[in-house]
Write a protein that holds these residues in place. Sequence first.
Motif, PDB file in Angstrom:
ATOM      1  N   GLY A  69       0.611  -1.361  -0.001  1.00  0.00           N
ATOM      2  CA  GLY A  69       0.123   0.113   0.018  1.00  0.00           C
ATOM      3  C   GLY A  69       0.834   1.326   0.018  1.00  0.00           C
ATOM      4  O   GLY A  69       0.291   2.538  -0.070  1.00  0.00           O
ATOM      5  N   ASP A  70       2.057   0.907  -0.029  1.00  0.00           N
ATOM      6  CA  ASP A  70       3.062   2.100  -0.077  1.00  0.00           C
ATOM      7  C   ASP A  70       3.717   2.510  -1.331  1.00  0.00           C
ATOM      8  O   ASP A  70       4.600   1.307  -1.884  1.00  0.00           O
ATOM      9  CB  ASP A  70       4.044   2.050   0.993  1.00  0.00           C
ATOM     10  CG  ASP A  70       5.201   3.138   1.249  1.00  0.00           C
ATOM     11  OD1 ASP A  70       4.954   4.090   0.469  1.00  0.00           O
ATOM     12  OD2 ASP A  70       5.971   3.244   2.415  1.00  0.00           O
TER      13      ASP A  70
ATOM     14  N   ARG B 262      -1.908   2.620  -3.839  1.00  0.00           N
ATOM     15  CA  ARG B 262      -2.408   3.851  -2.930  1.00  0.00           C
ATOM     16  C   ARG B 262      -3.004   3.592  -1.590  1.00  0.00           C
ATOM     17  O   ARG B 262      -3.668   2.384  -1.732  1.00  0.00           O
ATOM     18  CB  ARG B 262      -3.210   4.587  -3.598  1.00  0.00           C
ATOM     19  CG  ARG B 262      -3.605   6.082  -2.766  1.00  0.00           C
ATOM     20  CD  ARG B 262      -4.641   6.892  -3.514  1.00  0.00           C
ATOM     21  NE  ARG B 262      -4.284   7.619  -4.403  1.00  0.00           N
ATOM     22  CZ  ARG B 262      -4.871   8.495  -5.560  1.00  0.00           C
ATOM     23  NH1 ARG B 262      -6.131   8.552  -4.975  1.00  0.00           N
ATOM     24  NH2 ARG B 262      -4.364   9.201  -6.380  1.00  0.00           N
ATOM     25  N   SER B 263      -2.954   3.912  -0.607  1.00  0.00           N
ATOM     26  CA  SER B 263      -3.595   3.537   0.600  1.00  0.00           C
ATOM     27  C   SER B 263      -4.660   4.592   1.086  1.00  0.00           C
ATOM     28  O   SER B 263      -4.496   5.789   0.861  1.00  0.00           O
ATOM     29  CB  SER B 263      -2.695   3.214   1.687  1.00  0.00           C
ATOM     30  OG  SER B 263      -2.033   2.287   1.508  1.00  0.00           O
TER      31      SER B 263
ATOM     32  N   LYS C 130      -1.401   3.077   5.595  1.00  0.00           N
ATOM     33  CA  LYS C 130      -0.937   2.234   4.664  1.00  0.00           C
ATOM     34  C   LYS C 130      -0.215   1.034   5.182  1.00  0.00           C
ATOM     35  O   LYS C 130       0.210   0.158   4.439  1.00  0.00           O
ATOM     36  CB  LYS C 130       0.141   3.117   3.725  1.00  0.00           C
ATOM     37  CG  LYS C 130       1.492   3.603   4.782  1.00  0.00           C
ATOM     38  CD  LYS C 130       2.355   4.251   4.027  1.00  0.00           C
ATOM     39  CE  LYS C 130       3.584   4.990   4.866  1.00  0.00           C
ATOM     40  NZ  LYS C 130       4.370   5.882   3.977  1.00  0.00           N
TER      41      LYS C 130
ATOM     42  N   TRP D 181      -5.674  -0.898   1.107  1.00  0.00           N
ATOM     43  CA  TRP D 181      -4.704  -0.853  -0.018  1.00  0.00           C
ATOM     44  C   TRP D 181      -5.536  -0.889  -1.268  1.00  0.00           C
ATOM     45  O   TRP D 181      -6.457  -1.728  -1.358  1.00  0.00           O
ATOM     46  CB  TRP D 181      -3.990  -2.027  -0.079  1.00  0.00           C
ATOM     47  CG  TRP D 181      -2.691  -2.057   1.133  1.00  0.00           C
ATOM     48  CD1 TRP D 181      -2.370  -0.981   1.798  1.00  0.00           C
ATOM     49  CD2 TRP D 181      -1.708  -3.070   1.369  1.00  0.00           C
ATOM     50  NE1 TRP D 181      -1.621  -1.169   2.745  1.00  0.00           N
ATOM     51  CE2 TRP D 181      -1.261  -2.623   2.571  1.00  0.00           C
ATOM     52  CE3 TRP D 181      -1.616  -4.273   0.770  1.00  0.00           C
ATOM     53  CZ2 TRP D 181      -0.086  -3.435   3.161  1.00  0.00           C
ATOM     54  CZ3 TRP D 181      -0.676  -4.963   1.505  1.00  0.00           C
ATOM     55  CH2 TRP D 181       0.104  -4.758   2.469  1.00  0.00           C
TER      56      TRP D 181
END
Length: 940
Positions: free
Chosen positions: A387-388, A585-586, A590, A596
Amino acid sequence: MVRHQEASGTYRSVLFAIRVCLWLVLMITFGDHRSSLGAVVVISNPTENTVEVNVVKPEGQAADYQIPGHGLVPIVSFAPVTVRVSLGQFSTVQELSLNRVYEIRMRGDDTNQSVVIAPVQIGNVRPGVWLFPNREKLPQTVTIPVAIFVDEEQPAKQSVWEPRLQAQVAEASRFIEWFCRVRFEVVNTGTWESDNGRTGVEGLLEDFRQKIPAQKARLLIGFSSQLTVPAESRFHVTSRLLDSHIIIPDVQATFSAQDQLMVLIHALGHFLGAVDTAEASSVMNPEYAAIGAGKRQRDYFDPLNVLIMNIVAEDLIFRGVGQVDQFSTGTRDYLSALYRFLGQRMRRQDIRVLLDTLERPRVPVERFIVQWQQGRQTSAAEISNWGDPDAQPEISGHLIFDANDPARWIFDSSLQDQTSPPDAWIELGAGDRLPGRVQRAIAAGVVEKEQLPTHLEVVPYTRVDWPDGPSRQTIRVIASHVKRIVWQPVVGELRPGQAFLRDGTSISYRLAQWTADGVRLLTNDGIRALAFADLAELHLPAVDPWEEVLSQRAGLAPEGKGTIMQLETIDGLIVTTSSERCLVRSRGDKNLPENWYHFVQPMWSLDGLWIPHRSVIWRRFFANREVPLSVLSPKVYRETSTLGGKWGYHVNRNLKDGVMTTESRVFGWGFGVPSGSEMVFPLSPLANAFRTNIGLDKLADDGGCIRAVVSVVDQTEHAIYESPLIVGSAQAFDTGPVFLPTEGQGGQLILRVDEAHENRPPAADPWNVRDLANWGEPLLTFDHTMFTNALQQKKSQLIWAWQDWQMHDDHTPVRIVQDLDQTSANYPTFRWVQEFDTQFAIEQTLTIPDQVKTLAVLVSRPRGVPHYRAEIFANDQLLASGDVPEWGGWNLPSPIEADLSKFVNQKTRLRVLLRSENATRGLKADWHSIQFVKDAPSNP
């Protein structure tokens, strides 16, 4: 709610007034039968005064409510809602997030007051919201089938007690439905003989559970006359979340029909996750009945319990869960946060039990199964760092895209029982599928200065929007990538050039032409025009599947770098993208996988798609020159069986539509087939190697007996692999990389599974019993040089504005790169941008039609690209020139226009030249449109 005084039907009349009020609000809230419900906003009014609330939903609908003092209203929506709250002379406007509780409050002193809408702080974990753009597809409520039973102590005849108890359930259902969209419907009645030695609630509940097991009804309610309620005491039921059985006393001298109704509502609240509370007006207060009607402000569930019940209802409505361990992770996490919040305030054992139920692992700890390219198959509890955007995703400390041993596929085993086939879908080239309904077709042309191909507007039946919106009604699908459109399923296999109508007839045709709301088909008897509303399925004429694959790979990775990724979700979406055309993207923290999202844009879509991480059941990864055979439909499928009948073949599933598995491993893709089957695929001339596994599925256990053969056909057929006799599912056999003698020529690839009836061991199953075969992970590999050259020929097709134009210098390879347009923060798009050094030209020779006056060329420079110019020539005569403008999003600049009026009706060679006055390398051009227009050139 007015209390009942008697056990007869008169209790209906005493509830009439409150029911009218509840149903008025219900009709306002849910009156549009087309609404697709996603989540809830609970607005509570703890003040003494009535509050006016005006709600504007994202779909443009408006609704007005009056919330009385100490009342509340649940508002259902599938995106955040904007509300105007008015309290006397004070008002405020605010956007409210979904699945939250808000309180209306007055702030300030008598001289400086204002009204505010304040969220109730209940922890940091936020739930996922089920978003369904198809508003006609989903039910607005969920119905829980109920069976009611009485024990042998029941004094009344069934003709008396059955309608009375059915009416009680119906009344409780009407009350609860208004708060959380869940209704209860009696589908069966009966009796049971209770154990006279048991008098307590838990003992009788256990007796009831043992003697009346779960059946077709989802909830079984026992009304026991053996369960007595002493005078001057209150009966309290503590049924569990989604429990299958509830037991409550039947009406008696010390337990009126009103008491029973309140206990039933209380018990059904527990069934939907509500907990006991001390709030006087809440029906979840165990002492509710003891509190005088004059002391209670209003008969409601309290706000937090309304939220809890709606969170549970969302999974019941949108995911069809039947028990707690089937809840989505987001639902489980949010309910746990709510219960912890309430537990901190109340510190009760019942909340601890709920938390233990929710937090008990619902799947084995190792939910993710991973196949690594070096051959290892491992499992892990969770994926990290996906998610990062600044981190590398990994699993068990191993990078998913490790340079030496990357993941081949990842399977989320916790989702395997949550998949559901779509009701309507679009089947696309190279193995992709979009659940949804085709709404209309748009012809190729220039739209808002952009050259676009013919495309279909599709209402998606899957979540593809960013959860914070804005919500998109349709996704644009490029028509040339479509293989089949299904409005109502009719046939299983692909039949190119066939249209199946809703009246049961079918049409064979050769060509199709799209119209705005339908299609024109060229048949042997002439042209047949059909509206989309007439069609059940439309199978487009056959195209070369390898041309589809090459076009896909050229667009997804035009520079030949990165990883091809195929994602498959639980609601039937299959989408192929690449690491170049994927963003992460979160939404919130994240570090939480529930937050996510993956943004992808496949070749067939003009729009990007947001896919929730937790909805992806399969992730498959390939090098650009690797092609899983399962993305192709067999040219021929044959099946012969000793026992007769036809199974067909299943793509990426075994014959029972489950995960393809042997005793020793899981297969990430392939075909489930019976013995006696033969699949024939066209071979690309670029293919130089093939590899697959073959084995019996785990469902066969130690049964079944097959032999498999892989053959190729150029001019004659010859086997390139023959398996040993395979008995039972203990082992799968790997062909290893097999050289293809057809490289550079094409031909056919045949996968054949024989029954091996004559040679099977005596203990093996006879005939084709349990011959559930799996072709596991069949993979073709292209020759690197031939593949690179073939991709180069496809690249110019990525620039839609170049249609009918040719490169001025055929010896210079076209260079296409990806560029990300982030004009819209929530909906970026990937664009194909041309890269060149110093200068580049395209040309076209044609006779200028007499109605054409102008050639308009719109090309721009991406941000940061050095300055250069564009020039338009006709027969080597310069007609127009100008600086190529830089474009960073939003409004496109004006095109460069050349007057063609003096070349009308003449054969003319047109040339568009981009050039830099300096010897600059790595220039980039974003070609938006090249258009012949009738109007005279516009003034600059």
